[in-house]
Design an enzyme around this catalytic site. Structure first.
Site, PDB file in Angstrom:
ATOM      1  N   ASN A   9     -26.734  31.452  -1.518  1.00  0.00           N
ATOM      2  CA  ASN A   9     -28.185  31.594  -1.479  1.00  0.00           C
ATOM      3  C   ASN A   9     -28.713  32.781  -2.286  1.00  0.00           C
ATOM      4  O   ASN A   9     -29.880  33.135  -2.166  1.00  0.00           O
ATOM      5  CB  ASN A   9     -28.680  31.671  -0.032  1.00  0.00           C
ATOM      6  CG  ASN A   9     -28.134  32.869   0.711  1.00  0.00           C
ATOM      7  OD1 ASN A   9     -27.221  33.530   0.243  1.00  0.00           O
ATOM      8  ND2 ASN A   9     -28.676  33.152   1.873  1.00  0.00           N
ATOM      9  N   CYS A  10     -27.895  33.371  -3.124  1.00  0.00           N
ATOM     10  CA  CYS A  10     -28.296  34.487  -3.978  1.00  0.00           C
ATOM     11  C   CYS A  10     -28.972  33.941  -5.236  1.00  0.00           C
ATOM     12  O   CYS A  10     -28.394  33.114  -5.954  1.00  0.00           O
ATOM     13  CB  CYS A  10     -27.067  35.312  -4.345  1.00  0.00           C
ATOM     14  SG  CYS A  10     -27.346  36.574  -5.595  1.00  0.00           S
ATOM     15  N   ASP A  11     -30.190  34.376  -5.509  1.00  0.00           N
ATOM     16  CA  ASP A  11     -30.936  33.894  -6.673  1.00  0.00           C
ATOM     17  C   ASP A  11     -30.219  34.186  -7.986  1.00  0.00           C
ATOM     18  O   ASP A  11     -30.197  33.352  -8.885  1.00  0.00           O
ATOM     19  CB  ASP A  11     -32.335  34.515  -6.714  1.00  0.00           C
ATOM     20  CG  ASP A  11     -33.249  33.968  -5.641  1.00  0.00           C
ATOM     21  OD1 ASP A  11     -32.980  32.848  -5.138  1.00  0.00           O
ATOM     22  OD2 ASP A  11     -34.230  34.659  -5.297  1.00  0.00           O
TER      23      ASP A  11
END
Length: 115
Positions: A9-11
Site C-alpha cells: 500500500n506504499c504509493d
C-alpha cells in the site's frame, strides 16, 4: 529476474511497480510486511548499502520507536539494530529494486527509465 521489495500500500512502491510494468520488465514483488525479511537479506543490504541508506528514519515506525531503541540504532548497536529491522521491516527504505549486480533504493523515474 528483478525483485522489487516494498509494501503493497506504499504509493512510492506502486509508482516503481508501474514504471517497471510500463517498460515491460518482468519482476517479482516482495511485500516486506506480508512476506517478511530474512536475516541473510538484511545482512546483504547492510553490507552493500550501509545502515544510513537502508534505514528509513522518516517512517511512522521509526517515529513510534522508543527513545532507547532510537539511541541504540544511532549509537551503532548492530545486533539490536538488526533485531529492530527484522521485527519491523517497515523501517527499511523502500522501494528497493534488486537488479542482481546492484540495488536501487527509493524511486527516481530517471533511474527506472535507464533500466
Amino acid at each position: 529476474m528483478l525483485t522489487l521489495y516494498g509494501i503493497k500500500n506504499c504509493d512510492t512502491c506502486r509508482k516503481a511497480s508501474k514504471a517497471l510494468e510500463n517498460k515491460g520488465h518482468a519482476f517479482q514483488f516482495h511485500d516486506l510486511r506480508q512476506d517478511g525479511l530474512s536475516a541473510e537479506l538484511l545482512d546483504r543490504w547492510l553490507a552493500e548499502l550501509g545502515l544510513a541508506t537502508t534505514l528509513n528514519k522518516r517512517s511512522t515506525t521509526w517515529r513510534s520507536l522508543s527513545d532507547e531503541d532510537k539511541a541504540a540504532v544511532e549509537g551503532g548497536d548492530i545486533p539490536r539494530t538488526k533485531a529492530l529491522l527484522l521485527a519491523n521491516p517497515t523501517l527499511i527504505k523502500r522501494p528497493l529494486l534488486d537488479l542482481g549486480e546492484r540495488i536501487l533504493v527509493g524511486f527516481k523515474q530517471a533511474d527506472y527509465d535507464a533500466l
